[in-house]
Design a protein around this motif. Structure first.
Motif, mmCIF file in Angstrom:
data_model
loop_
_atom_site.group_PDB
_atom_site.id
_atom_site.type_symbol
_atom_site.label_atom_id
_atom_site.label_comp_id
_atom_site.label_asym_id
_atom_site.label_seq_id
_atom_site.Cartn_x
_atom_site.Cartn_y
_atom_site.Cartn_z
ATOM 1 N N THR A 155 1.003 -1.176 0.035
ATOM 2 C CA THR A 155 -0.006 0.012 -0.009
ATOM 3 C C THR A 155 0.905 1.269 -0.096
ATOM 4 O O THR A 155 1.933 1.122 0.738
ATOM 5 N N ASP A 156 0.721 2.153 -1.046
ATOM 6 C CA ASP A 156 1.316 3.347 -0.959
ATOM 7 C C ASP A 156 0.599 4.627 -1.977
ATOM 8 O O ASP A 156 -0.678 4.191 -1.876
ATOM 9 N N LYS A 157 1.278 5.268 -2.334
ATOM 10 C CA LYS A 157 0.268 6.428 -3.028
ATOM 11 C C LYS A 157 0.857 6.544 -4.476
ATOM 12 O O LYS A 157 2.167 6.363 -4.800
ATOM 13 N N SER A 158 0.104 6.970 -5.451
ATOM 14 C CA SER A 158 0.236 7.231 -6.610
ATOM 15 C C SER A 158 0.897 8.674 -6.872
ATOM 16 O O SER A 158 1.110 9.354 -5.649
ATOM 17 N N LYS A 159 1.405 8.801 -8.097
ATOM 18 C CA LYS A 159 1.912 10.266 -8.224
ATOM 19 C C LYS A 159 0.927 11.366 -8.184
ATOM 20 O O LYS A 159 1.171 12.651 -7.673
ATOM 21 N N THR A 170 -3.181 9.411 -4.830
ATOM 22 C CA THR A 170 -4.361 8.739 -4.440
ATOM 23 C C THR A 170 -3.967 7.278 -4.011
ATOM 24 O O THR A 170 -2.746 6.737 -4.217
ATOM 25 N N ARG A 178 -2.893 3.323 -3.583
ATOM 26 C CA ARG A 178 -2.402 2.389 -4.671
ATOM 27 C C ARG A 178 -1.942 0.970 -3.889
ATOM 28 O O ARG A 178 -1.156 1.022 -3.012
ATOM 29 N N TYR A 179 -2.880 0.165 -4.397
ATOM 30 C CA TYR A 179 -2.523 -1.074 -3.825
ATOM 31 C C TYR A 179 -2.133 -2.218 -4.876
ATOM 32 O O TYR A 179 -2.636 -2.419 -5.948
ATOM 33 N N SER A 180 -1.073 -2.786 -4.585
ATOM 34 C CA SER A 180 -0.352 -3.370 -5.723
ATOM 35 C C SER A 180 0.516 -4.754 -5.183
ATOM 36 O O SER A 180 0.695 -5.001 -3.988
#
Length: 315
Positions: A299-303, A306, A308-310
């Motif tokens: 789990t982190d953030k997009s540019k 927002t 981002r689950y990946s």
């Protein structure tokens, strides 16, 4: 009245035409970037599928699934090794057991596997799922083992090794931890792991091409598997058997099936929303520091800042 009605039809058609043109431009841009990426990185073949608002927006195959036969990549049919992305699929199966009150993320692993070798410290299902239990990862050439083993037999590779650290004090990525979780799944569900995955995840989501890779079965539309040498030459990779590490890295799937799965995480239908949130919530170490890993999801953030689950996968 008729003129007004006709006016609205014309406006509607003009808006639709504009949206269609914009979408077409986006798709062409994706196509161009993808073709350039394929060529520059000398990739034999790849599939790219993009979903927007639960609808498939773009889905194309590029290159070949087999360089010898020149079989083209077809995004809804070509089966790739998804490797560690298998962990995200397994996470939903674990969540289903939680929703059915058969499993507790915060319970000791020994509650479900009492015969697993005792370690210096106890550790929970959730800690294993978040890579903070201290179970080791591959060493030496274990990544390319080519021995046919069941999930239970595969535990023998690491089960007698000591934990790397006291659970909750550090983060160490471990596929073997997820092998252990697949043993938990089949013990709690009282059926083979792959059968439970088919029943509670793949069939309900219509992931009809997702399957456990077994070494003694010829599967249609399965890619050949390549590696790149230090000189940049593309050659066939070594024969491996991933059957025993199903949950951690043993499934085959298509890009379109994975889109269906991704939409399930965004808008859960199989599991409770609260449980889905727990899967994508980063875990916290004993010192208060957060990891970037929940249970099977990074789990982190997009540019654009927002969520981002990946998960990546390499096999």
């Amino acid at each position: 009245m008729k003129k007004t009605f006709l006016y609205f039809i014309v406006v509607f058609l003009c808006i639709n035409a504009t949206i269609y043109a914009q979408e077409n431009t986006k798709k062409q841009k994706i196509q161009t970037i993808s073709e350039k990426f394929l060529a520059e990185n000398k990739i034999p073949g790849m599939a790219i599928s993009i979903s927007i608002n639960n609808k498939l927006f773009f889905s194309e195959g590029f290159g070949y699934s087999n360089l010898k036969t020149k079989e083209k990549v077809i995004p809804n049919l070509t089966k790739f090794r998804i490797a560690s992305i298998s962990k995200t699929l397994t996470a939903v199966a674990l969540a289903k057991l939680v929703d059915d009150k058969k499993l507790d993320f915060d319970e000791s692993i020994y509650t479900y596997l009492p015969n697993y070798p005792k370690k210096k410290y106890d550790f929970t299902v959730k800690q294993v799922g978040g890579h903070i239990a201290g179970i080791r990862h591959y060493k030496d050439s274990e990544f390319i083992l080519n021995k046919k083993m069941t999930i239970t037999e595969g535990l023998d590779i690491f089960k007698d090794d000591p934990l790397l650290f006291k659970p909750g004090t550090d983060y160490k990525y471990s596929t073997y931890g997820w092998n252990l979780l697949s043993e938990v799944v089949q013990k709690v569900a009282d059926k083979p792991f792959e059968d439970y995955m088919e029943e509670v995840v793949f069939t309900p989501l219509k992931m009809n091409t997702t399957i456990l890779e077994t070494s003694d079965k010829q599967l249609p539309f399965k890619t050949a598997f390549y590696r790149k040498t230090n000189q940049g030459k593309i050659v066939l990779g070594p024969e491996v058997n991933n059957e025993f590490k199903a949950a951690g890295g043993g499934f085959l799937s298509t890009s379109e099936d994975l889109m269906k799965f991704g939409n399930e995480i965004i808008n859960s239908t199989l599991i409770n929303n609260e449980t889905a949130v727990e899967l994508v919530t980063p875990q916290t170490l004993n010192n208060g520091k957060k990891t970037t890993y929940g249970i099977g999801f990074v789990t982190d953030k997009s540019k654009k800042d927002t969520p981002r689950y990946s998960h990546s996968g390499g096999g």
